[in-house]
Motif scaffolding. Structure first.
Motif, PDB file in Angstrom:
ATOM      1  N   LYS A  48      25.453 -68.309  56.418  1.00  0.00           N
ATOM      2  CA  LYS A  48      25.670 -67.138  56.512  1.00  0.00           C
ATOM      3  C   LYS A  48      24.258 -66.210  56.404  1.00  0.00           C
ATOM      4  N   CYS A  49      23.338 -66.371  56.017  1.00  0.00           N
ATOM      5  CA  CYS A  49      22.239 -65.454  55.753  1.00  0.00           C
ATOM      6  C   CYS A  49      20.940 -66.033  56.242  1.00  0.00           C
ATOM      7  N   CYS A  52      19.079 -64.603  59.170  1.00  0.00           N
ATOM      8  CA  CYS A  52      17.990 -63.264  59.116  1.00  0.00           C
ATOM      9  C   CYS A  52      17.071 -63.243  57.973  1.00  0.00           C
ATOM     10  N   HIS A  53      17.255 -64.155  57.204  1.00  0.00           N
ATOM     11  CA  HIS A  53      16.298 -64.125  56.023  1.00  0.00           C
ATOM     12  C   HIS A  53      15.667 -65.658  55.599  1.00  0.00           C
ATOM     13  N   HIS A  62      14.969 -61.207  60.289  1.00  0.00           N
ATOM     14  CA  HIS A  62      15.438 -59.988  60.784  1.00  0.00           C
ATOM     15  C   HIS A  62      15.814 -58.802  59.598  1.00  0.00           C
ATOM     16  N   MET A  75      14.188 -54.737  44.683  1.00  0.00           N
ATOM     17  CA  MET A  75      14.227 -55.262  45.914  1.00  0.00           C
ATOM     18  C   MET A  75      13.571 -54.613  46.751  1.00  0.00           C
ATOM     19  N   PRO A  76      13.418 -54.854  48.175  1.00  0.00           N
ATOM     20  CA  PRO A  76      12.583 -54.197  48.992  1.00  0.00           C
ATOM     21  C   PRO A  76      13.352 -52.663  49.177  1.00  0.00           C
ATOM     22  N   SER A  77      14.499 -52.472  48.702  1.00  0.00           N
ATOM     23  CA  SER A  77      15.078 -51.110  48.919  1.00  0.00           C
ATOM     24  C   SER A  77      14.560 -50.100  47.587  1.00  0.00           C
ATOM     25  N   ARG A  94      24.059 -53.264  54.442  1.00  0.00           N
ATOM     26  CA  ARG A  94      23.062 -52.177  53.907  1.00  0.00           C
ATOM     27  C   ARG A  94      22.276 -51.653  55.269  1.00  0.00           C
ATOM     28  N   GLN A  95      22.424 -50.700  55.818  1.00  0.00           N
ATOM     29  CA  GLN A  95      21.646 -50.209  56.897  1.00  0.00           C
ATOM     30  C   GLN A  95      21.740 -51.173  57.956  1.00  0.00           C
ATOM     31  N   MET A  97      21.808 -54.252  58.110  1.00  0.00           N
ATOM     32  CA  MET A  97      22.446 -55.461  57.591  1.00  0.00           C
ATOM     33  C   MET A  97      23.890 -55.555  57.416  1.00  0.00           C
TER      34      MET A  97
HETATM   35  C1  HEC Z   1      22.239 -60.073  60.974  1.00  0.00           C
HETATM   36  C2  HEC Z   1      21.065 -60.152  60.034  1.00  0.00           C
HETATM   37  C3  HEC Z   1      21.402 -60.183  58.511  1.00  0.00           C
HETATM   38  C4  HEC Z   1      22.437 -61.077  57.976  1.00  0.00           C
HETATM   39  C5  HEC Z   1      23.230 -62.023  58.520  1.00  0.00           C
HETATM   40  C6  HEC Z   1      22.181 -61.020  56.501  1.00  0.00           C
HETATM   41  N1  HEC Z   1      21.119 -60.060  56.212  1.00  0.00           N
HETATM   42 FE1  HEC Z   1      20.291 -59.359  54.581  1.00  0.00          FE
HETATM   43  N2  HEC Z   1      19.209 -57.940  55.410  1.00  0.00           N
HETATM   44  C7  HEC Z   1      19.206 -57.727  56.758  1.00  0.00           C
HETATM   45  C8  HEC Z   1      18.426 -56.704  57.035  1.00  0.00           C
HETATM   46  C9  HEC Z   1      18.061 -55.960  58.323  1.00  0.00           C
HETATM   47  C10 HEC Z   1      17.989 -55.910  55.814  1.00  0.00           C
HETATM   48  C11 HEC Z   1      17.194 -54.680  55.519  1.00  0.00           C
HETATM   49  C12 HEC Z   1      18.415 -53.630  55.139  1.00  0.00           C
HETATM   50  C13 HEC Z   1      17.690 -52.375  54.809  1.00  0.00           C
HETATM   51  O1  HEC Z   1      17.253 -51.667  55.807  1.00  0.00           O
HETATM   52  O2  HEC Z   1      17.541 -52.084  53.590  1.00  0.00           O
HETATM   53  C14 HEC Z   1      18.667 -56.785  54.630  1.00  0.00           C
HETATM   54  C15 HEC Z   1      18.688 -56.739  53.267  1.00  0.00           C
HETATM   55  C16 HEC Z   1      18.960 -57.698  52.478  1.00  0.00           C
HETATM   56  C17 HEC Z   1      18.700 -57.721  50.827  1.00  0.00           C
HETATM   57  C18 HEC Z   1      17.736 -56.619  50.372  1.00  0.00           C
HETATM   58  C19 HEC Z   1      18.598 -55.450  49.996  1.00  0.00           C
HETATM   59  C20 HEC Z   1      17.670 -54.184  49.208  1.00  0.00           C
HETATM   60  O3  HEC Z   1      18.304 -53.729  48.268  1.00  0.00           O
HETATM   61  O4  HEC Z   1      16.355 -54.135  49.439  1.00  0.00           O
HETATM   62  C21 HEC Z   1      19.255 -58.688  50.377  1.00  0.00           C
HETATM   63  C22 HEC Z   1      19.237 -59.107  48.836  1.00  0.00           C
HETATM   64  C23 HEC Z   1      19.615 -59.538  51.484  1.00  0.00           C
HETATM   65  N3  HEC Z   1      19.798 -58.899  52.804  1.00  0.00           N
HETATM   66  C24 HEC Z   1      20.579 -60.628  51.191  1.00  0.00           C
HETATM   67  C25 HEC Z   1      21.320 -61.314  52.176  1.00  0.00           C
HETATM   68  C26 HEC Z   1      22.103 -62.327  52.213  1.00  0.00           C
HETATM   69  C27 HEC Z   1      22.418 -62.936  50.659  1.00  0.00           C
HETATM   70  C28 HEC Z   1      22.668 -62.555  53.197  1.00  0.00           C
HETATM   71  C29 HEC Z   1      24.009 -63.501  53.440  1.00  0.00           C
HETATM   72  C30 HEC Z   1      25.515 -63.433  52.718  1.00  0.00           C
HETATM   73  C31 HEC Z   1      22.268 -61.739  54.255  1.00  0.00           C
HETATM   74  N4  HEC Z   1      21.525 -60.998  53.626  1.00  0.00           N
HETATM   75  C32 HEC Z   1      22.800 -61.735  55.288  1.00  0.00           C
HETATM   76  C33 HEC Z   1      19.621 -58.646  57.694  1.00  0.00           C
HETATM   77  C34 HEC Z   1      20.690 -59.498  57.513  1.00  0.00           C
END
Ligand code: HEC
Length: 117
Positions: A48-49, A52-53, A62, A75-77, A94-95, A97
């Protein structure tokens, strides 16, 4: 002249590798030591993640790299990496994501895995 150039290059190396290396993060738990729940969470992460990470780096893919995510103050935010905040980000996004719908079991496994990073 030559000596001065050498000093400049030497200083540049110190800045690039010396200081940069100081920002080392606490190490991740090796996969050989994962509890069953952490291993199940790693599978959820892969599915799932991972597209992008990066889990073992802070380099962005991503979204931001998640190494040491739960060991840092923020966290980055800027939000603290509590289970509540992580759950909200994971389920609702979030945004840029997107949210990821998970069962309670998948979510708890994933949170356990994130704590090993
Ligand atoms: C389609 C791409 C994508 C997927 C799939 C995705 N993320 Fe993200 N994620 C992002 C992006 C883009 C950001 C930056 C969002 C922002 O602008 O704060 C982010 C931010 C985050 C953050 C930082 C939040 C913060 O407060 O700074 C976390 C933790 C995170 N993701 C965890 C996950 C986890 C765990 C999963 C799987 C369930 C996941 N992500 C799936 C794109 C993705």
């Amino acid at each position: 002249m030559c000596k001065r150039n050498f000093l400049l290059i030497f200083t540049a190396f110190l800045v690039a590798f010396g200081l940069g290396g100081c920002r080392s993060l606490p190490p991740s738990k090796p996969s050989s030591e994962w509890a069953p729940q952490e291993a199940r969470g790693a599978a959820v992460f892969q599915a799932k993640c991972a597209r992008c990470h990066y889990p073992t780096s802070t380099q962005p893919l991503h979204g931001p790299g998640l190494q040491a995510l739960t060991k840092l103050k923020a966290m980055p935010s800027g939000a603290p990496p509590t289970d509540e905040r992580l759950t909200a980000v994971i389920l609702h996004g979030r945004q840029m994501m997107p949210g990821t719908p998970l069962t309670d079991d998948q979510l708890n496994d994933l949170l356990a895995y994130l704590r090993t990073l």
